[in-house]
Motif scaffolding. Sequence first.
Motif: not given
Length: 521
Positions: A278-283
Amino acid sequence: MLRVLLFFAFLIAVAFADAWFADKPGEILVNWQGYHIKTSLAVGVGVVLSVAFLLVAAWALIRFVFKIPAGVSLSSQMRRRNKGFAALSRGLIAVNAGDAAVARASAVEAQKHLRHEPLALLLKAQAAQLANNQTEAEDAFKAMTHRSDMKLIGLRGLHAEAHRRGDVEDAHEFAAAAHDIARLPWTSQALMQRQTAKGDWRSALRALDNDAASKKTNRTTQERQRAVLETAIALEKSETSPDEALNLVRSALKREPNFVPALALAARLMNRKGETRKASKLIETAWPAAPHPDLANAYLEPRSGDSPADLLVKAQTLARLAPRDPESLMMIARTAIAAGNFKAARDAMQPLIEGPSKPTIRMCHIMADLEEAEHGSAGYVREWLARGARAPHDPVWVADGLASDHWLPASPVTGKLDAFVWQRPIERLRPDSGTEDAVFAPLASPEPRLQLEEAKGKVAGATQGEPPAPPSQSASTSPAGSEPGAADRTIPHPVIFPLPGAPDDPGLDERSASRGAPPAL
């Protein structure tokens, strides 16, 4: 056309009356005090009308005679009023033109002829500010507070003058008094700025909610400020209550999807919870619109088991979303050096060091690291470090003359919310530099000339010793745009009314920039 019709109607009425009297002749007989007067009806009516006309004329003449003194007085008042408004116009033009002498003379004349005119008092305050006469300006604003029609503008002027002399408590009291009269955008911002200066983000958020209920502030601005305050609270809660902090920062991102500080904090909190995808997708979603080193660092936070080669693959994945942006290329170069893939690092840095723009400090330092890691060549390392000593600065967070590597919710100088902007610090061209070696010396550096001369000497003749340590890129908040001795100069205070900037700006930016920044954080 209507007047012509009325005129003909009047003529018809007169002719009809004359014919009526001719058809019905009669006599008028008057016996009074022994006098016998006998005449026709037409003559009698004419005499009565004549007497009435004479009486009206005599009354008008008497009234005119008795009104002569009042008319003379009114004429004198009109002449004085015209002179006063002419002086008022000259004064307002002089204030905006910056002519202090004409503004002051016009203010005196306007006060003489228009003692009770609000604009005359306002011109007096403007002229005093333009002449840098703070006492007279405050007296004029205090006089405004005694008038019901000028109380708000008087309080605002006193609020600005209190800020100008550095009395924050008085400024807050004046803003609070004005806020009690009317919840205007500048009063709400002043109260909220007071709370943000103390770091009381929750009180500032409550004040913003109350201001939103009045519907006098732009909704877009309110949403931005609310996102900043929620991010500030989340930063405080990130260590003690990470779940609450994550909820707050998610709320901030709903209001400002590309707000870099909120994105970076959200990614770090998600990584701690194990929500790496989720963090990678957000960035990845935000990277094309907002490539930023803070986002790159959050994206490349190593997980257990991640090798340097794995991080290079991740960096290349993120860089494909903005392949030509310098942040993408520098991210690839840094991770490639750590992974030992020097060819990938050189390929990434080549467009940056051979492009039309001069390489920045970070670019020069990355090239120095690459030369040291690949070849261990002290000469090339010293060359790149020397270029970095005179290279343009990279973007940093800048607010009110301060440059910081880390985002802050409010300016430490003025307390203004959302003051930090991601940009390059102010730089200048050294006046004593020759054409062939003129360089941009960042003003944020304490000794730019000394660093430059040392770098030139090391490049030209240094054959022994250790390579010089790379100059700090602004490890902490530092003044940006200040010069030696700037604090000793006296800069006239700018006129507050009409405000040269935003209505909520009391005019501190120019003064703070001119006298230098406060101590570093």
